[in-house]
Write a protein that holds these residues in place. Structure first.
Motif, mmCIF file in Angstrom:
data_model
loop_
_atom_site.group_PDB
_atom_site.id
_atom_site.type_symbol
_atom_site.label_atom_id
_atom_site.label_comp_id
_atom_site.label_asym_id
_atom_site.label_seq_id
_atom_site.Cartn_x
_atom_site.Cartn_y
_atom_site.Cartn_z
ATOM 1 N N ILE A 123 7.685 -7.298 65.595
ATOM 2 C CA ILE A 123 8.689 -7.176 66.312
ATOM 3 C C ILE A 123 9.036 -7.633 67.357
ATOM 4 O O ILE A 123 10.599 -8.030 67.317
ATOM 5 N N GLN A 124 8.759 -7.308 68.605
ATOM 6 C CA GLN A 124 8.679 -7.133 70.003
ATOM 7 C C GLN A 124 10.337 -8.707 69.600
ATOM 8 O O GLN A 124 11.090 -9.294 70.168
ATOM 9 N N SER A 125 9.064 -9.548 69.626
ATOM 10 C CA SER A 125 9.567 -11.186 69.598
ATOM 11 C C SER A 125 10.311 -11.824 68.684
ATOM 12 O O SER A 125 11.213 -12.028 68.814
ATOM 13 N N LEU A 126 10.564 -11.036 67.107
ATOM 14 C CA LEU A 126 10.999 -11.593 66.364
ATOM 15 C C LEU A 126 12.641 -10.648 66.699
ATOM 16 O O LEU A 126 14.022 -11.580 66.756
ATOM 17 N N ALA A 127 12.776 -9.710 67.497
ATOM 18 C CA ALA A 127 14.471 -9.009 67.933
ATOM 19 C C ALA A 127 14.308 -10.294 69.199
ATOM 20 O O ALA A 127 15.876 -10.611 68.887
ATOM 21 N N THR A 128 14.053 -10.739 69.637
ATOM 22 C CA THR A 128 14.408 -11.153 70.796
ATOM 23 C C THR A 128 14.739 -12.524 70.820
ATOM 24 O O THR A 128 15.913 -12.938 70.557
ATOM 25 N N VAL A 129 14.077 -13.537 69.343
ATOM 26 C CA VAL A 129 14.989 -14.098 68.207
ATOM 27 C C VAL A 129 15.878 -14.303 67.690
ATOM 28 O O VAL A 129 16.967 -14.778 67.986
ATOM 29 N N SER A 130 16.218 -13.210 66.722
ATOM 30 C CA SER A 130 17.494 -12.662 66.166
ATOM 31 C C SER A 130 18.394 -12.314 67.265
ATOM 32 O O SER A 130 19.628 -12.865 66.756
ATOM 33 N N ALA A 131 18.639 -12.254 68.285
ATOM 34 C CA ALA A 131 19.141 -11.777 68.794
ATOM 35 C C ALA A 131 20.385 -12.572 69.234
ATOM 36 O O ALA A 131 21.437 -12.493 69.308
ATOM 37 N N ALA A 132 19.624 -13.868 69.512
ATOM 38 C CA ALA A 132 20.742 -14.825 69.665
ATOM 39 C C ALA A 132 21.296 -15.704 68.454
ATOM 40 O O ALA A 132 21.740 -16.183 68.348
ATOM 41 N N MET A 154 23.729 -6.422 68.283
ATOM 42 C CA MET A 154 23.211 -7.435 68.462
ATOM 43 C C MET A 154 22.422 -6.222 69.351
ATOM 44 O O MET A 154 21.378 -6.860 70.227
ATOM 45 N N GLY A 155 23.447 -5.643 70.305
ATOM 46 C CA GLY A 155 22.823 -4.744 71.734
ATOM 47 C C GLY A 155 21.317 -3.887 71.024
ATOM 48 O O GLY A 155 20.279 -3.409 71.677
ATOM 49 N N CYS A 156 22.004 -3.007 69.164
ATOM 50 C CA CYS A 156 20.453 -2.526 68.872
ATOM 51 C C CYS A 156 19.519 -3.588 68.743
ATOM 52 O O CYS A 156 18.337 -2.716 68.327
ATOM 53 N N VAL A 157 19.621 -4.618 68.792
ATOM 54 C CA VAL A 157 18.419 -5.341 67.808
ATOM 55 C C VAL A 157 17.719 -5.170 69.110
ATOM 56 O O VAL A 157 16.276 -5.660 68.918
ATOM 57 N N PHE A 158 18.345 -5.608 70.797
ATOM 58 C CA PHE A 158 17.478 -5.915 71.744
ATOM 59 C C PHE A 158 16.685 -4.386 71.852
ATOM 60 O O PHE A 158 15.488 -4.416 72.989
ATOM 61 N N LEU A 159 17.277 -3.208 71.384
ATOM 62 C CA LEU A 159 16.788 -2.070 72.201
ATOM 63 C C LEU A 159 15.721 -2.203 71.097
ATOM 64 O O LEU A 159 14.267 -1.811 71.629
ATOM 65 N N GLY A 160 16.261 -2.344 70.230
ATOM 66 C CA GLY A 160 14.275 -2.648 69.444
ATOM 67 C C GLY A 160 12.906 -3.047 70.322
ATOM 68 O O GLY A 160 12.717 -2.788 70.370
ATOM 69 N N GLY A 161 14.463 -4.014 69.842
ATOM 70 C CA GLY A 161 12.777 -4.958 70.873
ATOM 71 C C GLY A 161 11.903 -4.451 71.924
ATOM 72 O O GLY A 161 11.339 -4.236 72.739
ATOM 73 N N ALA A 162 13.592 -3.534 72.731
ATOM 74 C CA ALA A 162 12.537 -2.872 74.088
ATOM 75 C C ALA A 162 11.206 -2.036 73.785
ATOM 76 O O ALA A 162 10.204 -1.967 74.071
ATOM 77 N N LEU A 163 12.406 -0.730 72.531
ATOM 78 C CA LEU A 163 10.717 0.023 72.189
ATOM 79 C C LEU A 163 9.589 -0.342 72.002
ATOM 80 O O LEU A 163 8.496 0.043 72.158
ATOM 81 N N ALA A 164 9.981 -1.594 70.703
ATOM 82 C CA ALA A 164 8.656 -2.272 70.248
ATOM 83 C C ALA A 164 8.273 -3.500 71.118
ATOM 84 O O ALA A 164 6.726 -2.661 71.518
#
Ligand SMILES: Nc1ncnc2c1ncn2[C@@H]1O[C@H](COP(=O)(O)OP(=O)(O)OP(=O)(O)O)[C@@H](O)[C@H]1O
Ligand SMILES: [Mg+2]
Length: 636
Positions: A50-59, A93-103
């Motif tokens: 989840i975390q890496s997908l978030a990082t990738v998709s945020a971009a 985009m912020g939400c995706v980052f937040l999801g990544g941080a939680l993961a």
């Protein structure tokens, strides 16, 4: 391995570097350990994904932000539909980052639990294996070297499982994800990236191979250093007595230096990987930017796409260099795991014995019956091939029949020894040092297996007796006393964990240890530390006799300590031993002939053979070796 004297075979500091034996097997095995915590392992994978997908998709938001909102807004008033669209996209985009941080938080939690539980199991298996190893294994390795597997090698695994493993997973996902997205943006630019990956692969392969070898060497050197430190701390008094401090220090410097060199080589190879990878990725970045600019000029790419693509190069190469840096941990962990598995795989002390010791009672018609209660009567329970069971009463009858034994398969230590001891008899062994007296006791309790002949216990071949039951029936006072950290009472109770305080005191009285214990400030609660170094030699021996006494065994083996003690303590020990001998089969190895005088049979051992036997008067009359030992008269 060099001993404390600094002797032994010396290798150059970079000496022979051993190849990891079976890297693939070790990796698979390690993963099996990790997968024992299935939930945590998959939880960790899930969160890492989840975390890496978030990082990738945020971009992915970069391109629309630039091309759809920012560029059209250039030169316009900052308001209207475009602005609210921009804000919406940025919030998303912020939400995706937040999801990544939680993961990422979840992942680190799983990772900590996974690591600690896996290490816990590994340590347990390692310790269990060590307890199951035959005594002969410890003859061949310094203790510190074995300890090192619990400390350094387990620690190397901790680093790998807690950091390396997640890095591999999340980096893998980021690499694949970024790669797919890059392809969607521009295949031309992706080609450049692929070319770079190929170069990176070869660099890693070349460097990695050498690293793995040196990491193994590093772990081995660590073991050597630890072994040496342990040995010197234990022998510090001897070192000081002989003024060997400087030699010890210089030998330590030598092995410490070897460790430094091995560790430096290992880490150099691994550490140059990081910078090399970074530079390669900078080059790729620059090249891609140039090609992207050209494509934009031709109208094949928008500026937003270029910026997004460059961002993806980052999220593609960053994990690659992360992974290569984790190789450091991975190699070290593999070397560590290999050393841990080596002990776990070591041949265990085999016990094919099936005759067990049971509580028994004698029925009215004189037959032996097995019983649950503690009767004080014991019997050997012998289950035969056809399923029938017979019982033999435990009497303490021991017989050696033509026993031949060698510790190392080369030098015969006992040669064709035959002897028997009937219940209630006291058999004494005397003989010069190194004659093989302690060896005989090592064979009765099956610390080592005999090469030829038979040892019978109550008529049963001892190889058929379960080892733990065999040892339970024997009380052994070893030649060198070992006391554990704990109170005096604990140490005596070690002989029989069910003993009450009264039993302990009774045993101490039999062993004549009671009076000195009473005189200690804390009595039976006195704490012993460092193998009882706060007691005198004689006191330690009295405690070990009390320990045998509390077990109340039918057969007693006393290996008298060779160190001389004052005559008063000697008398005490002698009296203690005599009290303990009442009504048992006793083997006594005596260095003081006064203790053997009342033995029924005295065996004189010389070079592993019984050269004389008889009672005291017979042997004196024979005027042989015993006479010499006893009278100190060596002329005859
Ligand atoms: N663990 C071992 N591995 C290899 N050889 C050993 C080992 N223990 C003892 N030996 C050898 O076996 C021989 C007999 O040793 P043992 O300990 O039985 O002598 P001992 O009669 O008890 O001597 P002491 O009176 O000094 O206690 C010696 O030559 C010794 O070198
Ligand atoms: Mg001995």
């Amino acid at each position: 391995m060099a001993g404390p004297m600094g002797g032994g075979k010396k290798h150059g500091p970079m000496g022979p570097v051993k190849k990891p034996k079976n890297t693939k097997g070790t990796v698979i095995r390690l993963f099996k350990y990790i997968c024992r915590q299935k939930g945590l392992f998959f939880g960790m994978l899930f969160f890492a994904a989840i975390q890496s997908l978030a990082t990738v998709s945020a971009a992915l938001f970069i391109e629309p932000i630039i091309d759809d909102y920012l560029r059209p807004l250039v030169g316009q008033r900052f308001e209207g539909e475009l602005v609210s669209g921009l804000i919406r996209t940025m919030v998303l985009m912020g939400c995706v980052f937040l999801g990544g941080a939680l993961a990422s938080y979840g992942q680190s939690k799983c990772s900590v639990w996974l690591t600690q539980r896996t290490l816990n199991t590994l340590r347990k298996d390692l310790f269990d294996s060590i307890s199951d190893l035959p005594i002969s294994y410890f003859d061949s390795k310094p203790n510190g070297e074995i300890m090192s597997r619990f400390t350094n090698d387990v620690e190397s695994l901790r680093m790998f499982i807690s950091q390396g493993l997640t890095q591999f997973v999340s980096s893998g996902i980021m690499i694949v994800g970024s790669f797919v997205i890059m392809l969607m943006y521009s295949w031309q630019m992706t080609l450049i990236v692929i070319a770079m990956v190929i170069v990176m692969f070869f660099v890693t392969k070349t460097v990695g191979k050498r690293s793995a070898l040196f990491f193994k060497k590093q772990q081995e050197q660590l073991g050597t250093v630890n072994g040496y430190i342990e040995e010197i701390i234990e022998g510090q008094k001897v070192v000081k007595v002989f003024n060997h401090e400087e030699d010890v220090i210089s030998h330590f410097d030598e092995i410490n230096e070897s460790l430094r060199k091995a560790a430096t080589s290992a880490n150099t190879f691994a550490n140059i990987l990081g910078p090399v990878m970074n530079n390669l990725s900078h080059i790729t970045y620059a090249l891609s930017a140039t090609v992207g600019g050209l494509l934009a000029l031709k109208g094949a790419m928008t500026p937003g796409e270029i910026v997004a693509f460059l961002q993806y190069i980052r999220s593609f190469t960053q994990p690659i260099s992360n992974i290569t840096q984790q190789f450091n941990n991975a190699f070290m962990a593999l070397a560590g795991a290999e050393r841990i598995f080596e002990i776990i795989d070591e041949n265990k002390e085999v016990d094919e014995g099936y005759v067990v010791l049971v509580n028994a009672k004698i029925s009215d018609n004189g037959e032996i019956e097995e019983t649950e209660e503690h009767t004080g009567v014991w019997a050997w329970k012998h289950t035969h091939g056809d399923g029938t069971v017979t019982y033999t009463r435990l009497a303490g009858d021991i017989e050696f029949e033509n026993v031949t034994f060698s510790y190392d398969g080369k030098k015969t230590v006992l040669n064709d020894v035959s002897l028997y001891a009937k219940p209630g008899q006291k058999i004494a062994f005397v003989g010069s040092t190194g004659a093989g007296k302690t060896t005989i006791t090592n064979l009765i309790n099956r610390f080592y297996e005999i090469n030829d002949g038979k040892i019978r216990y109550d008529g049963i071949n001892i190889q058929k007796i379960k080892k733990s039951d065999l040892r339970r029936s024997l009380g052994i006072v070893l030649q060198d006393t070992h006391l554990f950290t704990g109170t005096i009472e604990d140490n005596i109770r070690y002989g029989n964990l069910d003993a009450t305080h009264e039993d302990v005191v009774k045993a101490a009285k039999i062993a004549n240890a009671h009076s000195f214990i009473e005189n200690l400030p804390d009595g039976y609660d006195t704490m012993l530390t460092g193998d009882g170094s706060n007691l005198s030699q004689g006191q330690r021996q009295l405690l070990s006799i009390a320990r045998a006494a509390v077990a109340d065994p039918p057969v007693l083996i006393l290996d008298e300590a060779t160190s001389s003690i004052d005559t008063r303590t000697e008398k005490l020990i002698e009296k203690g031993m005599d009290a303990l001998m009442q009504g048992r089969t006793v083997f006594v190895i005596a260095h003081r002939l006064s203790t053997v005088r009342n033995a029924q049979a005295i065996m004189v051992l010389e070079h592993g053979e019984i050269i004389e036997r008889g009672d005291h008067d017979d042997l004196i009359n024979q005027k042989g070796k015993y006479y010499q030992l006893y009278t100190g008269n060596f002329e005859e």
